[in-house]
Scaffold this motif. Structure first.
Motif, short mmCIF file in Angstrom:
data_model
loop_
_atom_site.label_atom_id
_atom_site.label_comp_id
_atom_site.label_asym_id
_atom_site.label_seq_id
_atom_site.Cartn_x
_atom_site.Cartn_y
_atom_site.Cartn_z
N ALA A 1 2.42 -1.71 -2.08
CA ALA A 1 2.55 -3.01 -1.41
C ALA A 1 2.16 -4.15 -2.35
O ALA A 1 2.81 -5.21 -2.38
CB ALA A 1 1.68 -3.03 -0.15
N ARG B 1 -0.23 3.68 -1.07
CA ARG B 1 0.54 2.74 -0.25
C ARG B 1 0.13 1.30 -0.52
O ARG B 1 0.97 0.40 -0.65
CB ARG B 1 0.35 3.07 1.23
CG ARG B 1 1.31 2.27 2.13
CD ARG B 1 1.05 2.55 3.59
NE ARG B 1 -0.15 1.82 4.04
CZ ARG B 1 -0.77 2.05 5.18
NH1 ARG B 1 -0.35 3.01 5.99
NH2 ARG B 1 -1.83 1.34 5.53
N GLU B 2 -1.17 1.06 -0.62
CA GLU B 2 -1.62 -0.31 -0.89
C GLU B 2 -1.16 -0.77 -2.27
O GLU B 2 -0.76 -1.92 -2.44
CB GLU B 2 -3.15 -0.39 -0.81
CG GLU B 2 -3.66 -1.82 -0.99
CD GLU B 2 -5.19 -1.90 -0.97
OE1 GLU B 2 -5.71 -3.01 -1.21
OE2 GLU B 2 -5.84 -0.86 -0.74
N ASN C 1 8.82 -0.89 -2.02
CA ASN C 1 8.73 -1.12 -0.57
C ASN C 1 9.27 0.07 0.21
O ASN C 1 8.83 0.35 1.33
CB ASN C 1 9.48 -2.39 -0.19
CG ASN C 1 8.91 -3.02 1.06
OD1 ASN C 1 7.69 -3.17 1.19
ND2 ASN C 1 9.76 -3.38 2.00
N VAL D 1 6.44 2.26 0.68
CA VAL D 1 5.55 1.76 1.73
C VAL D 1 6.09 2.17 3.11
O VAL D 1 5.35 2.68 3.97
CB VAL D 1 5.40 0.23 1.63
CG1 VAL D 1 4.59 -0.30 2.82
CG2 VAL D 1 4.74 -0.17 0.32
N ALA E 1 6.60 -4.88 6.45
CA ALA E 1 7.28 -4.28 5.30
C ALA E 1 8.79 -4.49 5.40
O ALA E 1 9.47 -4.72 4.39
CB ALA E 1 6.95 -2.80 5.21
N GLU F 1 2.47 -3.09 10.63
CA GLU F 1 2.60 -3.01 9.18
C GLU F 1 4.04 -2.70 8.78
O GLU F 1 4.55 -3.22 7.78
CB GLU F 1 1.64 -1.96 8.62
CG GLU F 1 0.17 -2.32 8.81
CD GLU F 1 -0.76 -1.18 8.41
OE1 GLU F 1 -1.91 -1.47 8.04
OE2 GLU F 1 -0.32 0.00 8.47
N THR G 1 9.55 -7.89 4.27
CA THR G 1 9.54 -7.94 2.81
C THR G 1 10.85 -7.42 2.25
O THR G 1 11.43 -8.00 1.31
CB THR G 1 8.36 -7.12 2.26
OG1 THR G 1 7.14 -7.66 2.77
CG2 THR G 1 8.34 -7.17 0.75
#
Length: 811
Positions: free
Chosen positions: A194, A190-191, A215, A218, A232, A228, A235
């Protein structure tokens, strides 16, 4: 006293004997080794072999020493790193640095140092320092991957490298290692997704579609916390706005609660969304006005939701100014942009506002104010180590700067255009800036030469000088561009353009040098033309031998190329300058009698004029008259016709001198009469042509500014007087010389006319008038300034003129 404590001069005889025997032994070996060449070669080979053995031994023991380093230390450092003891890991690596290490161990040590640096960066409070430490960590990790990371830690190294690159602003470089790390299931997927979203959106060429795909991954994580998830979604909305997928962007923003921690960002994006949708609608439409009104509400709300009044507030003000623009409220828009620029000068928002205000000034014709803003933006971009183009994409900067640069060229503001180009390098790169600089000098030079017309007035002459200077500057700029693009296809073209600019700017030495370099690098294109230009450049710089060589090579190597006709013409001029008249005539006749050219071609025309001039120079006056009269008849209005008419007059005058000599020593009365008739005819013809040239220059009205016309007009006056004197038409000669005295009283040439007037009075048997004329000449001589250059237009200096006039007064 023991032997050990004895002084050197008290050493035992046995020790002295041993040293003597050793010296004799060494000397004997040296004498034996150098006795013959064969022994010298054998000893040299043995010495080299011995040195090789020594070096090999050193290398072996050094390798053994390196391999003796304990790999367990690296594992201990990595274990300490995994257990959350970065200081211990760093200490272990520090101890290892005191001794040599094999490359694979060094790679592991750098991996540990890079990981520790990345952790230190995460703990930094200062954003600038955090970015700098991540940059250092990335360098360690890049070198570690090059040398090799121990064990199965390649995926971990790729993840840490990609993360540090992304967080240090190196978005483009971060994408590849992050994608590699994503293939390792042990790494935090996931990181990484991102980080890839951030890198793909922040690169030189943003890729919002690819960023959206990551994304989605994510958002699909079930462990994602609400805060979070909201970030997202922000984004996603940003990326969708970049793709102009407005309905999907609105849907993503509506999923975020109004009381979310990102509420201010949500409002900002909603305002931006309304503005971008509004600008797609027709001006004045109700839908457009409604969307702009909604945008105003959203943007005003941002300031209330952003208590720190930080970047979000600044961006809201920027979009509000854009809203004024779309709503037709241009004074308010300009005022808003100026306020943002003044209040936030060193921010991305401030730079964007400065650029927008400069665009306003440019469109309103206030180019100097616009240039001030553009220069400020360029300096700020160049001064920043990293550049945040979230609000201010570099593509948009390039587009706007290209527009203002082109406007400067269109309005002939070349100095301003160059001042911009000097600051373009951080935005456009060095080769592009060099290209723009060269094109600016070229257009500047061409414009000034066009503005100079025929170079008649002092202003025209100044324009010509400036134009040629700018063309020479363009030649230098294109040459520098060629060096920058040496390994590209444009290299030869840049050299060619450089040489052409030097040539047109009359820097013939530089032109010849660059044409020669072009011929060295280019095997096919424009070679015949390059040789022609090379020959012309050498001819103009006075190197006639090299000029002939280049032009002959052009003629011999490219017989079917059209430029060889011009090459023959230039070759004839080069031969003529070097005194080889026969070869010059042969080349001109080849152009004139061959079947490749017609009288309609420029080369045939110029060859005919040149042949007439050549015949005159070699004393073949009757042939010269025939060729030049043919040329004048065919090309009455050509620029060369005036000089050809003057040369015809000179040819008739010179031929008359030949008949005059025959008249002095005739072989018979018939020959005397024929010579007198031809003398009179030729003098009358010369007078007719001198008058014709004088009339054409006077009617053209250019004599006051054109140096050639001024010289021809002066000479025609003098030559008319001379011809009339020889024809014994003294009254008319007096009038002709009087015209010279009246027109050129402040020129030494007037003295020549005074002398001829005195001679006319003497022939008319009026010596008093002759002396009065000479007295007038003395007065004129005294009135001429001390700095007058007499030899520029006469054959005598000041002292010689004084002596001549005094002597003539006593006759």
């Amino acid at each position: 006293m023991s032997d050990a404590n004895k002084p050197a001069d008290q050493a035992t005889p046995e020790a002295g004997g041993r040293r003597s025997r050793m010296s004799d032994l060494v000397g004997g070996v040296v004498r034996w080794a150098t006795a013959t060449k064969l022994r010298m070669i054998i000893c040299s080979v043995l010495g080299l072999a011995l040195l090789g053995v020594v070096f090999a031994s050193w290398s072996y023991y050094g390798q053994v020493a390196l391999e003796s380093a304990d790999p367990a230390n690296i594992e201990l450092a990595i274990k300490a790193l995994d257990e959350g003891r970065p200081e211990d890991a760093k200490s272990i690596i520090g101890q290892m640095q005191r001794q040599p290490a094999a490359p694979e161990l060094l790679g592991g040590a750098l991996f540990v140092l890079g990981a520790v640096k990345a952790q230190e960066a995460d703990q930094e409070v200062s954003p600038d320092r955090r970015r700098l430490i991540h940059e250092i960590a990335a360098r360690y990790l890049q070198k570690a991957r090059t040398l090799g990371v121990p064990g199965d830690r390649e995926g971990r190294a790729a993840y840490l490298l990609g993360r540090s690159l992304a967080l240090s602003g190196q978005a483009n470089e971060a994408i590849s290692p992050l994608e590699e790390a994503l293939r390792d299931p042990k790494q935090p997927a996931r990181e990484i997704h991102a980080l890839l979203v951030t890198a793909l959106l922040a690169g030189d060429e943003p890729k919002p579609a690819a960023a959206l795909q990551h994304n989605v991954q994510v958002l699909a994580d079930p462990t994602l916390k609400p805060e979070e998830r909201h970030r997202a979604l922000i984004t996603s909305a940003n990326a969708l706005l970049g793709l102009q997928r407005y309905s999907e962007a609105r849907q993503a923003l509506e999923e975020i609660p109004e009381k979310s921690a990102v509420a201010a960002t949500r409002m900002l994006l909603l305002g931006r969304l309304e503005i971008e949708e509004a600008q797609k609608l027709d001006e004045g439409s109700p839908e457009r006005k409604a969307k702009l009104a909604d945008a105003q509400k959203h943007l005003q709300e941002v300031e209330h939701l952003d208590p720190d009044h930080g970047p979000l507030t600044r961006q809201a003000k920027l979009w509000m100014a854009r809203r004024f623009e779309l709503n037709g409220e241009h004074p308010q828009a300009l005022k808003a942009y100026e306020g943002i620029s003044k209040n936030y000068p060193n921010s991305a928002e401030g730079l964007t506002a400065t650029l927008a205000a400069a665009d306003y000034y440019r469109r309103e014709g206030q180019i100097e104010k616009a240039l001030f803003g553009y220069r400020y933006v360029l300096r700020e971009i160049g001064d920043q180590a990293t550049y945040d183009d979230t609000l201010f994409p570099m593509s948009d900067v390039r587009r706007r700067l290209t527009m203002v640069y082109q406007q400067c060229l269109d309005e002939k503001l070349f100095p301003q255009a160059l001042s911009l180009v000097d600051l373009f390098e951080p935005v456009f790169g060095r080769p592009s800036c060099a290209d723009l600089r060269a094109k600016t000098h070229l257009q500047w030079g061409e414009w000034r030469l066009e503005d100079a017309h025929q170079g008649i007035t002092p202003a025209d002459i100044a324009a010509q000088k400036e134009g040629r200077f700018q063309l020479r500057s363009a030649g230098l700029a294109y040459e520098q561009l060629a060096r920058l693009r040496f390994a590209t296809r444009q290299f030869a073209d840049d050299l060619w353009t450089s040489a052409e600019c030097y040539f047109r700017g009359q820097s013939y030495t530089q032109a010849a040098r660059v044409y020669g370099e072009y011929l060295h690098h280019e095997a096919r294109r424009r070679n015949a033309m390059a040789l022609l230009r090379l020959g012309q450049a050498y001819l103009a710089s006075g190197d006639f031998a090299k000029s002939v060589d280049a032009l002959e090579e052009c003629i011999d190597m490219y017989p079917s190329d059209p430029v060889i006709h011009q090459a023959r013409l230039e070759g004839a001029r080069a031969y003529q300058q070097s005194g080889q008249m026969d070869k010059a005539e042969q080349l001109l006749l080849t152009n004139l009698v061959g079947d490749m050219l017609t009288p309609a071609s420029a080369e045939w025309r110029d060859s005919l004029f040149a042949l007439g001039e050549l015949l005159y120079e070699t004393g073949r006056y009757e042939e010269a008259i025939d060729k030049l009269e043919e040329a004048v008849e065919r090309y009455k209005d050509h620029d060369s016709a005036l000089m050809a008419r003057y040369t015809i007059a000179r040819a008739y005058h010179a031929a008359a001198e030949v008949y005059n000599k025959r008249l002095q020593d005739p072989k018979s009365e018939n020959e005397r009469q024929a010579a007198r008739t031809l003398l009179t005819e030729h003098l009358n013809k010369a007078h007719e042509y001198y008058q014709d040239v004088q009339r054409k220059i006077t009617l053209r009205g250019h004599a006051d500014g054109n140096q050639l016309d001024m010289a021809l007009l002066r000479n025609c006056y003098l030559m008319q007087g001379s011809v009339l004197f020889e024809l014994k038409r003294y009254d008319e000669a007096l009038q002709a010389y009087g015209n010279v005295i009246t027109s050129y009283r402040d020129d030494p040439i007037a003295l020549e006319s005074f002398v001829q007037v005195a001679n006319c009075w003497r022939r008319l048997n009026q010596p008093v008038k002759a002396r009065v004329t000479l007295d007038q000449a003395k007065i004129v001589l005294q009135s001429l300034p001390p700095t007058t250059d007499f030899l520029a237009s006469t054959n005598f200096n000041r002292q010689q003129w004084e002596l001549l006039l005094n002597q003539m007064s006593n006759w």
